[in-house]
Design a protein around this motif. Structure first.
Motif, PDB file in Angstrom:
ATOM      1  N   LYS A 637       0.836  -1.201   0.000  1.00  0.00           N
ATOM      2  CA  LYS A 637       0.000   0.000   0.000  1.00  0.00           C
ATOM      3  C   LYS A 637       0.863   1.239   0.000  1.00  0.00           C
ATOM      4  O   LYS A 637       1.985   1.219   0.475  1.00  0.00           O
ATOM      5  CB  LYS A 637      -0.853   0.037   1.274  1.00  0.00           C
ATOM      6  N   VAL A 661      -2.097   8.130  -7.765  1.00  0.00           N
ATOM      7  CA  VAL A 661      -3.092   7.064  -7.663  1.00  0.00           C
ATOM      8  C   VAL A 661      -3.039   6.176  -8.907  1.00  0.00           C
ATOM      9  O   VAL A 661      -2.995   4.951  -8.802  1.00  0.00           O
ATOM     10  CB  VAL A 661      -4.517   7.639  -7.479  1.00  0.00           C
ATOM     11  N   SER A 662      -2.966   6.806 -10.079  1.00  0.00           N
ATOM     12  CA  SER A 662      -3.067   5.955 -11.266  1.00  0.00           C
ATOM     13  C   SER A 662      -1.801   5.125 -11.468  1.00  0.00           C
ATOM     14  O   SER A 662      -1.881   3.951 -11.809  1.00  0.00           O
ATOM     15  CB  SER A 662      -3.444   6.780 -12.497  1.00  0.00           C
ATOM     16  N   LYS A 665      -1.792   2.388  -8.860  1.00  0.00           N
ATOM     17  CA  LYS A 665      -2.708   1.301  -9.222  1.00  0.00           C
ATOM     18  C   LYS A 665      -2.090   0.402 -10.281  1.00  0.00           C
ATOM     19  O   LYS A 665      -2.235  -0.817 -10.242  1.00  0.00           O
ATOM     20  CB  LYS A 665      -4.013   1.879  -9.765  1.00  0.00           C
ATOM     21  N   SER A 666      -1.392   1.037 -11.228  1.00  0.00           N
ATOM     22  CA  SER A 666      -0.817   0.225 -12.289  1.00  0.00           C
ATOM     23  C   SER A 666       0.276  -0.678 -11.722  1.00  0.00           C
ATOM     24  O   SER A 666       0.649  -1.667 -12.325  1.00  0.00           O
ATOM     25  CB  SER A 666      -0.265   1.101 -13.409  1.00  0.00           C
ATOM     26  N   ASP A 668      -0.178  -2.182  -8.949  1.00  0.00           N
ATOM     27  CA  ASP A 668      -0.920  -3.083  -8.060  1.00  0.00           C
ATOM     28  C   ASP A 668      -0.863  -2.689  -6.598  1.00  0.00           C
ATOM     29  O   ASP A 668      -0.936  -3.545  -5.717  1.00  0.00           O
ATOM     30  CB  ASP A 668      -0.379  -4.511  -8.187  1.00  0.00           C
ATOM     31  N   ARG A 670      -2.392  -0.700  -3.292  1.00  0.00           N
ATOM     32  CA  ARG A 670      -3.621  -0.068  -2.790  1.00  0.00           C
ATOM     33  C   ARG A 670      -3.246   1.320  -2.297  1.00  0.00           C
ATOM     34  O   ARG A 670      -2.181   1.528  -1.735  1.00  0.00           O
ATOM     35  CB  ARG A 670      -4.201  -0.887  -1.644  1.00  0.00           C
ATOM     36  N   ILE A 671      -4.126   2.281  -2.519  1.00  0.00           N
ATOM     37  CA  ILE A 671      -3.779   3.656  -2.195  1.00  0.00           C
ATOM     38  C   ILE A 671      -4.580   4.149  -0.997  1.00  0.00           C
ATOM     39  O   ILE A 671      -5.807   4.041  -0.980  1.00  0.00           O
ATOM     40  CB  ILE A 671      -4.058   4.598  -3.383  1.00  0.00           C
ATOM     41  N   GLY A 689     -10.282   7.096  -7.382  1.00  0.00           N
ATOM     42  CA  GLY A 689      -9.970   5.680  -7.226  1.00  0.00           C
ATOM     43  C   GLY A 689      -9.106   5.341  -6.031  1.00  0.00           C
ATOM     44  O   GLY A 689      -8.531   4.259  -5.945  1.00  0.00           O
ATOM     45  N   CYS A 690      -9.014   6.255  -5.079  1.00  0.00           N
ATOM     46  CA  CYS A 690      -8.302   5.976  -3.842  1.00  0.00           C
ATOM     47  C   CYS A 690      -9.042   4.853  -3.110  1.00  0.00           C
ATOM     48  O   CYS A 690     -10.271   4.811  -3.145  1.00  0.00           O
ATOM     49  CB  CYS A 690      -8.348   7.253  -3.022  1.00  0.00           C
ATOM     50  N   ASP A 691      -8.330   3.944  -2.464  1.00  0.00           N
ATOM     51  CA  ASP A 691      -9.005   2.800  -1.842  1.00  0.00           C
ATOM     52  C   ASP A 691      -9.448   3.058  -0.403  1.00  0.00           C
ATOM     53  O   ASP A 691     -10.513   2.641   0.008  1.00  0.00           O
ATOM     54  CB  ASP A 691      -8.075   1.582  -1.856  1.00  0.00           C
TER      55      ASP A 691
END
Ligand code: C2E
Ligand code: CA
Ligand code: CA
Length: 724
Positions: A637, A661-662, A665-666, A668, A670-671, A689-691
């Motif tokens: 994370k 974030v992007s 995510k790429s 893998d 978690r943000i 898209g933040c987790d």
């Protein structure tokens, strides 16, 4: 010439004279090929193509060769193909004997062939062909049908030729360039290729025998890291200057530029280097001249001011504090008057020499007036450290000097200012040190004095806190608060961060921002963090026994703790002992910890990750690590630093967070966003898209029992709303 080239190429491929693969053709030649419509089909199939075929049915003695095949062999339709010599008519003289041998052994012994050879046309042009043939035999072993295919491969060979010539031309251009060209692989910092002149230079460099690791060659690794980071981020670099260490002790400076290329399947930096050593030496000389006192070679007043400015600025950026010592020789005027200027000059020289020998290389010794010197001592944060240095200087200068056969007693007084406790710019600091110097002289010669009562008050307070923290650690006086983390979509609590809390017996709560750095400085941080971790594991174990589902709890680990001997074993043993699964805890390490000692950070986090303990990169964005290499640390994370979230209103900042974030995510990851204080921030973070969210908006850090209640309630709610 070009032909020879291709020939070489083809031979190389198959490792023999002319291409020839023993078991090549499948000899399932059709036995009913006499049939005319089949001939027709063959011709049809080959129309518009560049290949031809032929067969010979021995049983019926029927043979046929398609027009394409004839054309490739350079035979018109009238030539009788049943005569081997006819077939050979246009084969290149150098290839003919070999080809004929292969053809005969096909017909005589049933040996299939697969070969490449040249055809000479009447007009002198040379073409390439690839021929394959096989045979079919009866059950008794009698050879019955022969068949083969012929392709014109001239275009293919020519393309290969061209490719190879241009590659060669390119290579020789690089090889013989008048400046070094190197190809490096940023992923492992290795050297992959060096041209001629580069190799010569490499030999003159001071690096371990046979190394290909770039940091081995450079004087200042950060210069290379900056270049590397830029290449990885942009795919190319602007001009950088890098200093390389030579065997003879000197160094060479290169101006370098690089661009990312595909080299043997890897992204590599194609780097062009220009020698700028001369310019550097000149600059260095000019710089030295402008910066030094001509008599003693120590720094001059201008340089001192510059160094002080620099030190103050570094402190503002988080570097440790420093001390400014101002010293005055006690007897200089007397020496000068009684023994003359030349003895006086010698004394000043000798004093400068002794002072320089007492300080570290990164410190600055300056002559700021007739008999006044100043020292900037870096990384000096305590009164104690400054006092020790001042005492050393006084002791050293009180040793008599022998100058031109005369023994001289000099001695000195010193005034000290300590930044950042004595706050201010360089002029202010000089004034403080000067005031302290006067006080030292007032106290009598050969003394030192520290500026300011405030200083001693704060130093005293720190000492007290230090002492009290030790007591608290001995008496189990710390506690842990839990700050829940929430699912960004549903706002349900799904995890928490454990934060150390200290309730001081007389001062009340002391913030971790105060006691954590103190613990680090006093060497107590590992003890502190182990206590925190122990409490967290105990709490988790208690919650598990009560059936409270909390989600993973993350614990902060400092660099000192993560790198300490058997840190990983300690963590894993404790978990095992208390029966808590590795997945129930997570370790938060800051980005700067990861950079500090990349190698051991990597191996420690990898071991933790292997055991199932997730790694969370804390305060992300404040260091300078590249997102790309977080994978190496097996991070799970990413926690975007609070400062980014606080300033989300700034467009540039919001864009940056979006990018983090992007890219995260790429990879893998978690943000997690921390420091979320407003609905607007939460909405934005959710949208990009933040987790997970953490912050005062959703919950402050709360005591263990409150956290337990929250999770229990949460669980009950879930059970109620879930249909089964
Ligand atoms: P951190 O790891 O970045 O922890 C998050 C800090 O942000 C916590 O401060 C938390 O209370 C605060 N915070 C959370 N949400 C918000 C918000 O919405 N707004 C604002 N303004 N602040 C928020 P805290 O507890 O004072 O801790 C400060 C720092 O002390 C931590 O920063 C961490 O670096 C350190 N710390 C705390 N416990 C430990 C520990 O056990 N080991 C180590 N090495 N450091 C610790
Ligand atoms: Ca943290
Ligand atoms: Ca943080």
């Amino acid at each position: 010439m070009a032909d020879d080239h291709a020939r070489e190429n083809l031979m190389d491929d198959d490792g023999g004279a002319l291409a020839d693969s023993a078991g090549a053709p499948d000899s399932s030649g059709p036995t009913t090929l006499q049939n005319l419509s089949l001939r027709h089909s063959l011709e049809l199939a080959e129309r518009n193509g560049r290949s031809g075929s032929w067969f010979w049915d021995k049983v019926s003695d029927t043979s046929y060769m398609t027009p394409n095949a004839r054309a490739i062999l350079g035979l018109d339709m009238s030539v009788d193909i049943n005569v081997v010599e006819h077939l050979m008519a246009n084969i290149h003289p150098d290839d003919r004997e070999y080809v004929e041998r292969r053809v005969r052994s096909l017909f005589d012994d049933g040996q299939p062939f697969d070969l490449t050879c040249r055809i000479c046309d009447g007009d002198g042009t040379v073409r390439w062909m690839h021929a394959r043939a096989g045979v079919d035999a009866s059950d008794e072993g009698e050879l019955t049908t022969f068949a083969g295919s012929i392709d014109d491969t001239t275009d293919h060979v020519n393309t290969l030729n061209e490719l190879q010539t241009s590659e060669l031309r390119f290579r020789s251009l690089i090889e013989t360039a008048a400046f070094p060209i190197i190809i490096t692989r940023p992923s492992d910092r290795s050297l992959r290729y060096v041209n001629n002149i580069g190799r010569e230079i490499l030999e003159a460099l001071d690096a371990p025998e046979g190394t290909f690791y770039i940091p081995d060659f450079v004087v200042d690794v950060s210069q290379y890291e900056a270049l590397r980071a830029e290449i990885l981020a942009k795919g190319y670099s602007d001009t950088h200057e890098i200093e390389l260490r030579k065997k003879d002790g000197g160094s060479i400076w290169y101006q370098v530029r690089a661009v990312l290329i595909d080299y043997q399947g890897d992204p590599c930096a194609y780097t062009i280097m220009h020698d700028v050593t001369e310019r550097h030496e000149l600059e260095e000389q000019l710089r030295l001249q402008a910066a030094t006192d001509p008599l003693t070679g120590a720094a001059n007043r201008t340089e001192l001011a510059k160094q002080l400015d620099f030190a103050v600025a570094s402190c503002k950026r988080g570097a440790p504090g420093f001390a400014l010592l101002l010293l005055d020789l006690d007897n200089f005027k007397m020496v000068n008057d009684a023994l003359g200027h030349s003895v006086g000059d010698n004394l000043l020289n000798e004093v400068a020499r002794r002072l320089t020998s007492l300080v570290r290389e990164t410190d600055t010794v300056a002559r700021v007036g007739g008999d006044e010197f100043a020292i900037v001592a870096r990384h000096m944060e305590t009164v104690r450290g400054a006092s020790i240095l001042a005492e050393k200087i006084i002791a050293s200068l009180s040793v008599p000097f022998e100058l031109d056969g005369v023994v001289v007693n000099a001695g000195c007084s010193i005034g000290v200012a300590l930044h950042p406790w004595n706050d201010g710019d360089q002029e202010t600091l000089m004034r403080y040190a000067d005031i302290a110097l006067y006080r030292a002289k007032d106290d009598g010669r050969g003394r030192y004095a520290l500026f300011d009562e405030e200083l001693s008050r704060k130093a005293h307070e720190r000492m007290e806190l230090d002492r009290d923290l030790r007591v608290a650690l001995n008496e189990d006086g710390l506690s842990v608060a839990y700050q829940p983390r929430f699912d960004a979509q549903t706002h349900e609590p799904i995890a928490a961060e454990a934060l150390a809390r200290w309730e001081h017996p007389t001062r009340g709560p002391v913030g971790p921002d105060q006691f954590i750095p103190l613990a680090e400085e006093a060497g107590l941080i590992v003890t502190l963090e182990r206590q925190v971790f122990g409490k967290v594991v105990d709490d988790i174990s208690m919650w598990r026994s009560k059936g409270v589902v909390t989600g993973p709890i993350s614990v902060n680990f400092s660099a000192a703790h993560l790198m300490s001997a058997n840190a990983v074993d300690w963590v894993l043993n404790l978990l095992k002992e208390r029966g808590v699964p590795a997945s129930a805890v997570q370790i938060e390490v800051t980005e700067s910890t990861m950079i500090k000692d990349e190698h051991s950070a990597r191996s420690q986090t990898q071991r933790l990750a292997d055991a199932g303990v997730q790694i969370l990169i804390d305060d992300f964005g404040t260091g300078y690590s590249s997102l790309a290499y977080l994978n190496q640390f097996r991070a799970h994370k990413l926690k975007i630093d609070r400062s980014f979230i606080t300033n989300l209103k700034e467009v540039a900042n919001a864009t940056l967070v979006k990018q983090i974030v992007s890219i995260g995510k790429s990879l893998d990851l978690r943000i997690v966003a921390e420091g979320v204080e407003t609905e607007a921030q939460a909405d934005f973070l959710k949208a990009i898209g933040c987790d997970e969210l953490q912050g005062f908006l959703l919950s402050r850090p709360i005591p263990a029992d409150e956290f337990e209640a929250l999770m229990t309630h949460q669980h009950a709610q879930l059970l109620r709303t879930t249909p089964f």
